[in-house]
Scaffold this active site. Structure first.
Site, PDB file in Angstrom:
ATOM      1  N   TYR A 184       2.077 -10.509   1.648  1.00  0.00           N
ATOM      2  CA  TYR A 184       1.162  -9.745   0.813  1.00  0.00           C
ATOM      3  C   TYR A 184       1.530  -9.874  -0.652  1.00  0.00           C
ATOM      4  CZ  TYR A 184       4.682  -5.981   0.402  1.00  0.00           C
ATOM      5  OH  TYR A 184       5.809  -5.262   0.131  1.00  0.00           O
ATOM      6  N   CYS A 185       0.534  -9.671  -1.500  1.00  0.00           N
ATOM      7  CA  CYS A 185       0.716  -9.668  -2.950  1.00  0.00           C
ATOM      8  C   CYS A 185      -0.339  -8.737  -3.542  1.00  0.00           C
ATOM      9  CB  CYS A 185       0.623 -11.085  -3.528  1.00  0.00           C
ATOM     10  SG  CYS A 185      -0.917 -11.942  -3.136  1.00  0.00           S
ATOM     11  N   THR A 186      -0.499  -8.725  -4.847  1.00  0.00           N
ATOM     12  CA  THR A 186      -1.347  -7.718  -5.482  1.00  0.00           C
ATOM     13  C   THR A 186      -2.808  -7.819  -5.052  1.00  0.00           C
ATOM     14  OG1 THR A 186       0.122  -7.746  -7.405  1.00  0.00           O
ATOM     15  CG2 THR A 186      -2.018  -6.688  -7.679  1.00  0.00           C
ATOM     16  N   GLY A 188      -4.093 -10.916  -3.489  1.00  0.00           N
ATOM     17  CA  GLY A 188      -4.269 -11.920  -2.457  1.00  0.00           C
ATOM     18  C   GLY A 188      -4.098 -13.355  -2.896  1.00  0.00           C
ATOM     19  N   ILE A 213      -2.831  -5.988  -1.797  1.00  0.00           N
ATOM     20  CA  ILE A 213      -2.530  -4.557  -1.857  1.00  0.00           C
ATOM     21  C   ILE A 213      -3.732  -3.768  -2.380  1.00  0.00           C
ATOM     22  CG2 ILE A 213      -0.955  -2.814  -2.806  1.00  0.00           C
ATOM     23  CD1 ILE A 213       1.024  -5.259  -3.250  1.00  0.00           C
TER      24      ILE A 213
END
Length: 246
Positions: A184-186, A188, A213
């Site tokens: 996951y990241c901010t 995508g 996220i």
């Protein structure tokens, strides 16, 4: 809350730099006329967009981007802020919309598999996926972002920039091969490339959190999350309510 913030990206084959420079100039002029703040990156691999303005101005931007830039309709993520969260409007043409320096990783040719936010929340609660495979949450962001907030029990790679991820991943790959790794990241975009790298490293069960996220906050809220979310604008961090008024 007077200002709306939009973020969106799309990996899609676009023309080379000369044509993109013309499209960037048109976007630059439009944004200045609309009073936008933010950044748009165009590259042969796609578009990456952050913008902040009034709702009407952003509606005009979205209509233009979705029909005139050549990337088709984007999936916009929204949050609110009391002030404009970007001081300037910048449109740039780059080699990549997220710098990675791994030319063999090409999301524009086919994106990595993903998991929806509500499904991930269920997997986290039970500790495994629907097939019973042990869950590993992998934060692909920089360490200073992780320090602001993360999913409980998530692993991070201690990187200072995204280009360090492939090398940092290597020592972990062997022990995660039979597990369900959810990266996951901010928003995508980084996981689009990271999960393809994981697959190339033998992590065949690796998937990305759809929408990152931001989409998880939008659909699930703060469940399983600790702290706040670092964002690359004047707000610095936001909470799971995405600036919504109570």
């Amino acid at each position: 809350m007077a200002y709306l913030n939009l973020s969106a990206y799309k990996f899609v084959a676009l023309p080379e730099h000369a044509v993109l420079e013309e499209r960037a100039a048109a976007l630059r002029t439009l944004g200045e006329a609309l009073g936008l703040g933010g950044t748009v990156l165009l590259a042969p691999e796609g578009i990456n967009l952050f913008a902040c303005a009034t709702s009407d101005a952003l509606q005009a931007l979205c209509e233009y981007v979705d029909t005139q830039v050549g990337c088709g309709a984007l999936d916009y993520k929204r949050s609110l802020s009391p002030e404009q969260s970007f001081k300037r409007w910048k449109v740039k043409v780059k080699d990549e919309i997220i710098t990675y320096h791994q030319p063999q990783v090409r999301p524009q040719d086919g994106r990595a598999p993903s998991v929806e936010p509500h499904t991930l929340a269920l997997w986290i609660a039970q500790g495994h996926d629907d097939s019973g495979r042990e869950l590993v949450l992998l934060d692909t962001r920089n360490e200073f972002e992780v320090q602001a907030g993360k999913f409980a029990q998530a692993h991070s790679l201690g990187i200072n920039k995204f280009t360090e991820l492939p090398r940092a991943l290597q020592p972990q790959a062997a022990q995660w091969q039979d597990k369900r790794v959810v990266a996951y990241c901010t928003g995508g975009i980084r996981c689009e490339k990271a999960v393809l790298t994981m697959q190339q490293a033998g992590l065949e069960h690796a998937v990305q959190l759809e929408g990152g996220i931001l989409r998880y906050f939008e659909h699930v809220g703060a469940e399983h999350w600790q702290g706040e979310l670092f964002v690359f604008d004047e707000r610095v961090t936001i909470d799971h309510e995405l600036g919504a008024q109570s």
